[in-house]
Design a protein around this motif. Sequence first.
Motif, short mmCIF file in Angstrom:
data_model
loop_
_atom_site.label_atom_id
_atom_site.label_comp_id
_atom_site.label_asym_id
_atom_site.label_seq_id
_atom_site.Cartn_x
_atom_site.Cartn_y
_atom_site.Cartn_z
N ALA A 68 0.58 -1.29 -0.15
CA ALA A 68 0.01 -0.15 -0.16
C ALA A 68 0.26 0.88 0.04
O ALA A 68 0.42 1.95 -0.98
CB ALA A 68 -0.66 0.22 1.42
N TYR A 71 2.85 1.28 -3.68
CA TYR A 71 1.71 1.90 -4.58
C TYR A 71 1.47 3.71 -3.84
O TYR A 71 0.60 4.12 -5.39
CB TYR A 71 -0.49 0.88 -4.69
CG TYR A 71 0.73 0.11 -5.66
CD1 TYR A 71 0.98 0.20 -6.46
CD2 TYR A 71 0.61 -1.55 -4.30
CE1 TYR A 71 1.45 -1.49 -7.49
CE2 TYR A 71 0.60 -2.04 -4.90
CZ TYR A 71 1.51 -2.58 -6.86
OH TYR A 71 1.64 -3.50 -7.51
N ALA A 72 1.16 3.76 -3.54
CA ALA A 72 0.43 5.22 -2.80
C ALA A 72 1.46 6.56 -3.51
O ALA A 72 1.33 7.13 -4.28
CB ALA A 72 0.10 5.73 -1.16
N CYS A 78 -3.99 -0.07 -5.79
CA CYS A 78 -4.09 -1.31 -5.12
C CYS A 78 -4.57 -1.76 -4.28
O CYS A 78 -5.35 -1.69 -3.66
CB CYS A 78 -2.87 -0.56 -4.14
SG CYS A 78 -2.02 -1.91 -3.00
#
Length: 112
Positions: A68, A71-72, A78
């Motif tokens: 997470a 991907y952020a 995600c």
Amino acid sequence: MSAITTHVLDTALGRPATGVPVRLSRIDADTHQISDLADATTDDDGRVTDLGPDQAPAGTYQLRFDTAAYYAATGQECFYPEVLVTFAVTDRRHHHVPLLLSPFAYSTYRGS
């Protein structure tokens, strides 16, 4: 070099996954208690080579990847906010556990 290492590749973008937080833990065979051993972040090549001890006694280990956060940071969607890979160490050889990652799938294998 650590007895346990990893390499994360972002297969959707075709490049190493830089900046993925990774935690190495050991699971006690009798109590199933999880003991955290080390935390690290993948480098510019998507690798973590300094994760944990230089010798890993036989047992069950886990690598937890904070996908997470990755991907952020890269602005991607995600589906799997974390990947947990549980594996058995049965000998004194080096254990390399790569992770191939994309927003909607992942795979792993015993590397060399």
